[in-house]
Design a protein around this motif. Structure first.
Motif, PDB file in Angstrom:
ATOM      1  N   UNK A 192      39.555  36.868  31.294  1.00  0.00           N
ATOM      2  CA  UNK A 192      39.783  36.585  32.707  1.00  0.00           C
ATOM      3  C   UNK A 192      41.134  37.027  33.224  1.00  0.00           C
ATOM      4  N   UNK A 193      42.099  37.291  32.321  1.00  0.00           N
ATOM      5  CA  UNK A 193      43.421  37.731  32.802  1.00  0.00           C
ATOM      6  C   UNK A 193      43.678  39.198  32.477  1.00  0.00           C
ATOM      7  N   UNK A 194      42.902  39.766  31.543  1.00  0.00           N
ATOM      8  CA  UNK A 194      42.891  41.212  31.346  1.00  0.00           C
ATOM      9  C   UNK A 194      41.431  41.635  31.357  1.00  0.00           C
ATOM     10  N   UNK A 195      41.179  42.892  31.700  1.00  0.00           N
ATOM     11  CA  UNK A 195      39.803  43.353  31.739  1.00  0.00           C
ATOM     12  C   UNK A 195      39.208  43.316  30.334  1.00  0.00           C
ATOM     13  N   UNK A 196      37.903  43.166  30.264  1.00  0.00           N
ATOM     14  CA  UNK A 196      37.234  42.951  28.981  1.00  0.00           C
ATOM     15  C   UNK A 196      37.500  44.081  28.002  1.00  0.00           C
TER      16      UNK A 196
END
Length: 275
Positions: free
Chosen positions: A35-39
């Motif tokens: 949720x804070x970096x892309x998957x």
């Protein structure tokens, strides 16, 4: 090389402990990055944590063992600090708001001020540094390879964003690495600060780029497929920095300015050298 060495060693120890807390938490529960970096970047965050644990352990060792006459150990420590400054600076700049964000900020700011203090505490009357000409040119050329490769790539990425006004959600913190260019130019000119500090940049380059290679290797842990086109260039460039840094440090000769000649009994006066 550095004055006030106990202060620096204390800072290195604190930064190391904080890094171990943050990085080992990320290895234990990679979900903290969800949720804070892309998957697709989570494997990269995991690999960065792996390299950060190794860097923190190395820095902690240097914090315990560093002595005033071990100049090369201090250079390696500065390189590891540069890596941690950059690695956790990306989390701070890109607002990786999780339960460890304050720890990221502490590592970033302490590493920054530790580097600033190192610049302020370079001992007056520095030792004289000498490097064989071919090694000096090779080391500087390897360092300047980074801006020659990445600056055009980054500018090419930025120009469309500048035209469209689009704001990307991640990776915008990577455009911050002028030190390679500055120290490469100084080393080409045989400037003492370039000869002294360029190996630290090689240490930074190795740890930072090797984490990209490791990121490809750990992708299967996250149900992703490694990309050979990304793995091999990252591995090759990181190994280049490792080789250049090792070559630079092992061939660099350091002698005290104004050191008293030392007679070894052979009738030849020699100058005392530092490790």
């Amino acid at each position: 090389m550095l004055t006030h060495l106990p202060l620096h060693r204390s800072l290195w120890a604190i930064i190391s402990v904080l890094t171990l807390v943050a990085a080992m938490a990320g290895l234990w529960r990679p979900i903290i990055y969800a949720g804070i970096v892309s998957e697709e970047l989570i494997p990269g965050a995991f690999s960065q944590d792996l390299l950060s644990v190794v860097a923190a352990l190395g820095l902690l060792y240097l914090a315990v063992t560093a002595q005033g006459d071990r100049v090369k150990h201090q250079i390696v420590a500065l390189g590891l600090l540069g890596y941690l400054f950059y690695a956790y600076g990306t989390y701070v700049i890109e607002r990786a708001y999780n339960g460890l964000y304050l720890v990221y900020m502490a590592i970033f700011t302490l590493a920054l001020w530790s580097l600033v203090c190192a610049g302020a505490h370079l001992r007056r009357g520095l030792p004289q540094f000498a490097l064989p000409g071919p090694v000096r040119l090779l080391s500087a050329s390897g360092a300047i390879l980074q801006p020659l490769l990445f600056y055009p790539l980054w500018i090419a990425m930025l120009l469309p964003l500048m035209r469209s006004g689009e704001q990307i959600d991640s990776l915008y913190s990577i455009f911050i690495m002028p030190a390679f260019l500055i120290l490469a130019v100084l080393t080409y000119r045989s400037h003492q600060n370039g000869l002294l500090l360029l190996p630290a940049i090689h240490v930074l380059g190795f740890t930072l780029i090797f984490s990209l290679a490791v990121g490809e290797l750990v992708k299967p842990l996250f149900n992703a497929t490694p990309n050979p086109a990304a793995f091999w260039p990252a591995l090759g460039l990181s190994l280049l920095f490792l080789i250049l840094g090792t070559l630079h440090l092992t061939t660099m000769r350091i002698s005290e300015v104004g050191a008293m000649p030392v007679n070894d009994g052979s009738g030849t006066a020699k100058t005392q050298t530092l490790a």
